[in-house]
Write a protein that holds these residues in place. Structure first.
Motif, PDB file in Angstrom:
ATOM      1  N   MET A 284      76.997  38.853  25.171  1.00 16.09           N
ATOM      2  CA  MET A 284      75.919  38.089  24.544  1.00 16.09           C
ATOM      3  C   MET A 284      76.153  37.936  23.049  1.00 16.09           C
ATOM      4  SD  MET A 284      72.701  39.786  26.592  1.00 16.09           S
ATOM      5  CE  MET A 284      71.417  38.905  25.686  1.00 16.09           C
ATOM      6  N   LEU A 285      76.637  38.993  22.407  1.00 21.02           N
ATOM      7  CA  LEU A 285      76.923  38.908  20.975  1.00 21.02           C
ATOM      8  C   LEU A 285      78.035  37.896  20.695  1.00 21.02           C
ATOM      9  CD1 LEU A 285      76.734  42.664  19.913  1.00 21.02           C
ATOM     10  CD2 LEU A 285      75.113  40.847  19.323  1.00 21.02           C
ATOM     11  N   ALA A 286      79.060  37.906  21.551  1.00 19.58           N
ATOM     12  CA  ALA A 286      80.156  36.948  21.387  1.00 19.58           C
ATOM     13  C   ALA A 286      79.646  35.520  21.573  1.00 19.58           C
ATOM     14  CB  ALA A 286      81.269  37.255  22.388  1.00 19.58           C
ATOM     15  N   ARG A 287      78.749  35.337  22.526  1.00 21.10           N
ATOM     16  CA  ARG A 287      78.191  34.010  22.773  1.00 21.10           C
ATOM     17  C   ARG A 287      77.330  33.554  21.595  1.00 21.10           C
ATOM     18  NH1 ARG A 287      74.064  32.478  27.766  1.00 21.10           N
ATOM     19  NH2 ARG A 287      73.896  30.235  27.297  1.00 21.10           N
ATOM     20  N   LEU A 288      76.561  34.479  21.019  1.00 20.12           N
ATOM     21  CA  LEU A 288      75.725  34.138  19.880  1.00 20.12           C
ATOM     22  C   LEU A 288      76.574  33.766  18.666  1.00 20.12           C
ATOM     23  CD1 LEU A 288      72.860  33.902  18.758  1.00 20.12           C
ATOM     24  CD2 LEU A 288      72.976  36.336  18.153  1.00 20.12           C
ATOM     25  N   LYS A 289      77.636  34.512  18.447  1.00 26.19           N
ATOM     26  CA  LYS A 289      78.521  34.195  17.329  1.00 26.19           C
ATOM     27  C   LYS A 289      79.164  32.827  17.529  1.00 26.19           C
ATOM     28  CE  LYS A 289      82.710  35.686  14.941  1.00 26.19           C
ATOM     29  NZ  LYS A 289      83.835  36.655  14.922  1.00 26.19           N
ATOM     30  N   ALA A 290      79.610  32.538  18.747  1.00 29.73           N
ATOM     31  CA  ALA A 290      80.216  31.235  19.031  1.00 29.73           C
ATOM     32  C   ALA A 290      79.223  30.108  18.777  1.00 29.73           C
ATOM     33  CB  ALA A 290      80.712  31.199  20.471  1.00 29.73           C
ATOM     34  N   LEU A 291      77.962  30.361  19.105  1.00 30.44           N
ATOM     35  CA  LEU A 291      76.924  29.358  18.885  1.00 30.44           C
ATOM     36  C   LEU A 291      76.753  29.095  17.387  1.00 30.44           C
ATOM     37  CD1 LEU A 291      73.478  29.371  20.697  1.00 30.44           C
ATOM     38  CD2 LEU A 291      73.638  28.952  18.248  1.00 30.44           C
TER      39      LEU A 291
END
Length: 360
Positions: A284-291
């Motif tokens: 989830m953190l990786a997805r948030l950073k990508a966003l």
């Protein structure tokens, strides 16, 4: 959705909470209650009804506190927040068991539907200087604040509170809420709060400051002995009633891109979070950073966090403190730097602004 956590794991969670949190953070009542729950299979089975991803001790204790305030029983004699003056003793365990037996269905309903989402307003003492740095880096632009996991959004109103940083004043001097913190190191930029162009919060279950029930739940999450925290919360709610922040319920991954795009064009976008990202999985953190990086192709996006050290490749301090970070993303690239070390509840601050480095 009901939790699938085993009673054994719940038992260990209550044992840890008693020793590592209640005993350390000044709640003899919660320490004894957690010890009682850990030794009672029937109450453990009830506590295991906590929703998926929720910490059973915090949620169970909050549910008991909330219901006890509405339906007084002998257990209330131990709660300073409810006028009780009785110290934890050998009769406490039976008082808890009796209360649970009498209100089991109501407690189970709360455990399945409510979330642990404290709104620790004193953390604004760490946010104010971080927001000031973010604004300064953007040429003094006003801020378009977007909070992830805002609860009732009280931290979105940081500039409407008064502050005392070891004698240095900041914020709004006429505010009914004065937040004090000890500056242990450095000189945080706090004399002037940055201007705010917009405020927006995204929470999986947003609380409404205009809802009496929501505010009772928020107050129930404050530990019974913590009178000052309760007073701070009450005054922050008073401030919010004058002009409630915009807080919506939704999926942050679905709502955040639109919130960034819709922010005023002349404002610096600052996405921030305090102790909610520690509930995110690494994925989830990786997805948030990508966003965030994707949004930065269109406009710069700054991120301020408290309680998310690992997201920036930093260790969580062993002394129980936390770190305040500022990341800046632009054109799909990002840098990050630590600004401060702080008490998780905002009681002290050490300003240790470092140099930006690649946010790898």
């Amino acid at each position: 959705m009901a939790s699938t956590v085993s009673p054994e794991r719940v038992r260990r969670a209550f044992e840890r909470f008693a020793v590592a949190e209640a005993a350390v953070q000044g709640s003899p009542l919660y320490q004894r209650l957690c010890e009682t729950v850990a030794a009672d299979a029937d109450i453990l089975a009830l506590a295991a009804e906590a929703g998926r991803g929720q910490p059973p001790p915090n949620l169970f204790l909050g549910a008991v506190h909330y219901l006890l305030a509405k339906q007084p029983a002998s257990l209330a004699a131990y709660y300073p927040s409810l006028g009780g003056e009785r110290a934890p003793d050998d009769a406490l365990a039976n008082a808890l068991r009796e209360f649970v037996r009498a209100h089991r269905d109501a407690l189970a309903a709360l455990l399945r539907t409510r979330l642990v989402q404290t709104n620790e307003v004193r953390r604004c003492t760490a946010l104010l200087p971080a927001f000031r740095v973010a604004s300064d880096e953007a040429g003094g632009s006003p801020l378009a604040l977007i909070e992830v996991g805002p609860s009732a959004g009280l931290n979105l109103l940081f500039d409407r509170y008064a502050y005392d940083y070891s004698g240095t004043q900041g914020g709004e001097p006429s505010s009914p809420l004065l937040l004090r913190t000890e500056v242990r190191e450095g000189s945080p930029p706090v004399e002037r709060a940055p201007e705010v162009a917009s405020r927006y919060g995204i929470d999986v279950n947003a609380l409404d400051v205009r809802s009496a029930e929501d505010m009772r739940w928020l107050q129930a999450l404050v530990w019974p002995e913590h009178h000052e925290r309760r007073e701070v919360l009450a005054r922050a709610i008073e401030v919010a009633h004058a002009a409630p922040p915009q807080v919506v319920s939704g999926d942050v991954f679905e709502a955040l891109p639109g919130a960034i795009a819709d922010a005023p064009s002349d404002a610096a976008v600052v996405v921030f979070a305090t102790f909610v990202l520690n509930q995110f999985s690494p994925e989830m953190l990786a997805r948030l950073k990508a966003l965030v990086l994707d949004a930065s192709r269109t406009r710069p996006v700054r991120v301020v966090t408290m309680g998310a050290n690992e997201w920036f490749g930093a260790w969580t301090p062993a002394d129980g403190s936390t770190e305040v970070w500022l990341a800046t993303a632009e054109d799909d690239r990002a840098t990050a730097r630590r600004l401060a070390v702080a008490d998780p509840h905002g009681w002290w601050l050490a300003w240790r602004a470092g140099e930006p480095r690649e946010w790898a």
